[in-house]
Design a protein around this motif. Sequence first.
Motif, PDB file in Angstrom:
ATOM      1  N   ALA A  57       1.019  -1.116   0.349  1.00 35.83           N
ATOM      2  CA  ALA A  57      -0.059  -0.317   0.207  1.00 35.83           C
ATOM      3  C   ALA A  57       0.975   1.218  -0.218  1.00 35.83           C
ATOM      4  CB  ALA A  57      -1.022   0.330   0.930  1.00 35.83           C
ATOM      5  N   THR A  58       2.175   1.068   0.808  1.00 35.94           N
ATOM      6  CA  THR A  58       2.930   2.331   0.720  1.00 35.94           C
ATOM      7  C   THR A  58       3.957   1.892  -0.464  1.00 35.94           C
ATOM      8  OG1 THR A  58       2.606   2.283   3.494  1.00 35.94           O
ATOM      9  CG2 THR A  58       4.663   3.797   2.425  1.00 35.94           C
ATOM     10  N   LEU A  59       4.787   1.140  -0.670  1.00 34.25           N
ATOM     11  CA  LEU A  59       5.624   0.610  -1.548  1.00 34.25           C
ATOM     12  C   LEU A  59       5.300   0.576  -2.444  1.00 34.25           C
ATOM     13  CD1 LEU A  59       7.999  -1.892   1.095  1.00 34.25           C
ATOM     14  CD2 LEU A  59       8.042   0.719   0.810  1.00 34.25           C
ATOM     15  N   GLY A  60       4.192   0.165  -3.185  1.00 31.21           N
ATOM     16  CA  GLY A  60       3.692  -0.244  -4.708  1.00 31.21           C
ATOM     17  C   GLY A  60       4.037  -1.726  -4.402  1.00 31.21           C
ATOM     18  N   LYS A  61       4.959  -1.931  -5.646  1.00 34.04           N
ATOM     19  CA  LYS A  61       5.140  -3.167  -6.698  1.00 34.04           C
ATOM     20  C   LYS A  61       6.861  -3.185  -5.711  1.00 34.04           C
ATOM     21  CE  LYS A  61       6.100  -6.351 -10.300  1.00 34.04           C
ATOM     22  NZ  LYS A  61       5.443  -7.330 -10.493  1.00 34.04           N
ATOM     23  N   VAL A  62       7.263  -4.561  -5.108  1.00 30.51           N
ATOM     24  CA  VAL A  62       8.485  -4.472  -4.579  1.00 30.51           C
ATOM     25  C   VAL A  62       9.132  -5.554  -5.903  1.00 30.51           C
ATOM     26  CG1 VAL A  62       9.539  -5.619  -2.920  1.00 30.51           C
ATOM     27  CG2 VAL A  62       7.581  -4.321  -2.751  1.00 30.51           C
ATOM     28  N   TYR A  63      10.443  -5.050  -6.449  1.00 33.47           N
ATOM     29  CA  TYR A  63      10.653  -6.077  -7.084  1.00 33.47           C
ATOM     30  C   TYR A  63      12.224  -6.830  -6.579  1.00 33.47           C
ATOM     31  CZ  TYR A  63       8.654  -3.431 -10.741  1.00 33.47           C
ATOM     32  OH  TYR A  63       7.033  -2.756 -11.163  1.00 33.47           O
ATOM     33  N   TYR A  85       5.462   4.223 -10.309  1.00 30.87           N
ATOM     34  CA  TYR A  85       6.259   5.197  -9.103  1.00 30.87           C
ATOM     35  C   TYR A  85       5.005   5.783  -8.146  1.00 30.87           C
ATOM     36  CZ  TYR A  85      10.279   4.647 -11.978  1.00 30.87           C
ATOM     37  OH  TYR A  85      11.294   4.943 -12.417  1.00 30.87           O
ATOM     38  N   PRO A  86       4.940   4.963  -6.990  1.00 27.38           N
ATOM     39  CA  PRO A  86       6.364   4.101  -6.551  1.00 27.38           C
ATOM     40  C   PRO A  86       6.761   2.862  -6.272  1.00 27.38           C
ATOM     41  CG  PRO A  86       4.053   4.367  -5.041  1.00 27.38           C
ATOM     42  CD  PRO A  86       3.684   5.282  -5.899  1.00 27.38           C
ATOM     43  N   CYS A  87       7.781   2.060  -5.915  1.00 21.52           N
ATOM     44  CA  CYS A  87       7.753   0.854  -6.092  1.00 21.52           C
ATOM     45  C   CYS A  87       9.459   0.570  -5.104  1.00 21.52           C
ATOM     46  CB  CYS A  87       7.933   0.733  -7.485  1.00 21.52           C
ATOM     47  SG  CYS A  87       9.654   1.558  -8.353  1.00 21.52           S
ATOM     48  N   ALA A  88       9.782  -0.066  -4.588  1.00 24.22           N
ATOM     49  CA  ALA A  88      11.105  -0.547  -4.403  1.00 24.22           C
ATOM     50  C   ALA A  88      11.470  -2.071  -4.856  1.00 24.22           C
ATOM     51  CB  ALA A  88      10.059  -0.533  -2.709  1.00 24.22           C
ATOM     52  N   ALA A  89      12.890  -1.698  -4.206  1.00 22.39           N
ATOM     53  CA  ALA A  89      14.242  -3.295  -5.051  1.00 22.39           C
ATOM     54  C   ALA A  89      14.632  -3.518  -4.041  1.00 22.39           C
ATOM     55  CB  ALA A  89      14.699  -2.870  -5.986  1.00 22.39           C
ATOM     56  N   TYR A 146      21.243  -5.761   2.593  1.00 23.05           N
ATOM     57  CA  TYR A 146      20.702  -5.772   1.739  1.00 23.05           C
ATOM     58  C   TYR A 146      20.206  -3.851   1.942  1.00 23.05           C
ATOM     59  CZ  TYR A 146      19.684 -10.929   1.657  1.00 23.05           C
ATOM     60  OH  TYR A 146      19.793 -12.152   1.529  1.00 23.05           O
ATOM     61  N   SER A 147      20.364  -3.695   0.576  1.00 18.17           N
ATOM     62  CA  SER A 147      20.077  -2.882   0.614  1.00 18.17           C
ATOM     63  C   SER A 147      18.398  -2.646  -0.507  1.00 18.17           C
ATOM     64  CB  SER A 147      20.793  -2.496  -1.456  1.00 18.17           C
ATOM     65  OG  SER A 147      19.840  -1.071  -1.133  1.00 18.17           O
ATOM     66  N   VAL A 148      17.240  -2.182   0.217  1.00 24.50           N
ATOM     67  CA  VAL A 148      16.563  -1.831  -0.289  1.00 24.50           C
ATOM     68  C   VAL A 148      15.498  -0.706  -0.433  1.00 24.50           C
ATOM     69  CG1 VAL A 148      13.933  -1.724   0.613  1.00 24.50           C
ATOM     70  CG2 VAL A 148      15.118  -3.506   2.006  1.00 24.50           C
ATOM     71  N   ASP A 149      15.189  -0.067  -1.392  1.00 27.10           N
ATOM     72  CA  ASP A 149      15.705   0.572  -3.039  1.00 27.10           C
ATOM     73  C   ASP A 149      14.948   0.993  -2.870  1.00 27.10           C
ATOM     74  OD1 ASP A 149      19.130   1.229  -4.707  1.00 27.10           O
ATOM     75  OD2 ASP A 149      18.451  -0.525  -2.383  1.00 27.10           O
ATOM     76  N   CYS A 150      13.653   2.386  -2.880  1.00 28.55           N
ATOM     77  CA  CYS A 150      12.505   3.070  -3.123  1.00 28.55           C
ATOM     78  C   CYS A 150      12.838   4.125  -3.469  1.00 28.55           C
ATOM     79  CB  CYS A 150      12.234   4.042  -1.316  1.00 28.55           C
ATOM     80  SG  CYS A 150      11.979   2.854  -0.104  1.00 28.55           S
TER      81      CYS A 150
END
Length: 119
Positions: free
Chosen positions: A17-23, A33-37, A59-63
Motif C-alpha cells: 500500500a505504501t511501497l507499491g510493487k516490490v521487485y 512509481y512508487p516502487c521498491a527493489a 541487503y539494500s532496499v531501494d525506494c
Amino acid sequence: MKQIKIDIGAALAAKTATLGKVYPGWPPANATYPCAAFYRVAGQRRKIGGVFADTDELYSVDCFAKTQTETENMELAVDEAMETMPYAVTCEHGPDLYEEEAKVFHKILRYRIKSKGGI
C-alpha cells in the motif's frame, strides 16, 4: 541465505500500500512509481565446529518515488517490515538521491541481517 531473501520479500510485500510493487533485484525501465527493489549487497558465513553456522548479510532496499515525501513514507514502511523479521536486523541507511534521467527520488536503505544456523 535463501530463506532470508524469501522472508524479506514477504515482509516488503505486506507493505505494498505504501511501497507499491516490490521487485527482487532492480525495477524495470517501465516501472510505475512508487516502487521498491531489494537485493543482497554482501554476505559472509562463519564456520563453527566445521559447519557453517552464522550468517551476516547486508541487503539494500531501494525506494523510488516521484516526491521526496513519498520516499520518507516508504522508509518508515520498510523499517516496519524489517522489524517483523525473525532475525537480528540493524539499519545502515545510505544516501538520498535524485535520478535525473527517470525524474524520481531514490532512497537507499541498508539492513544488516544476522542469523544463527546458516539460514
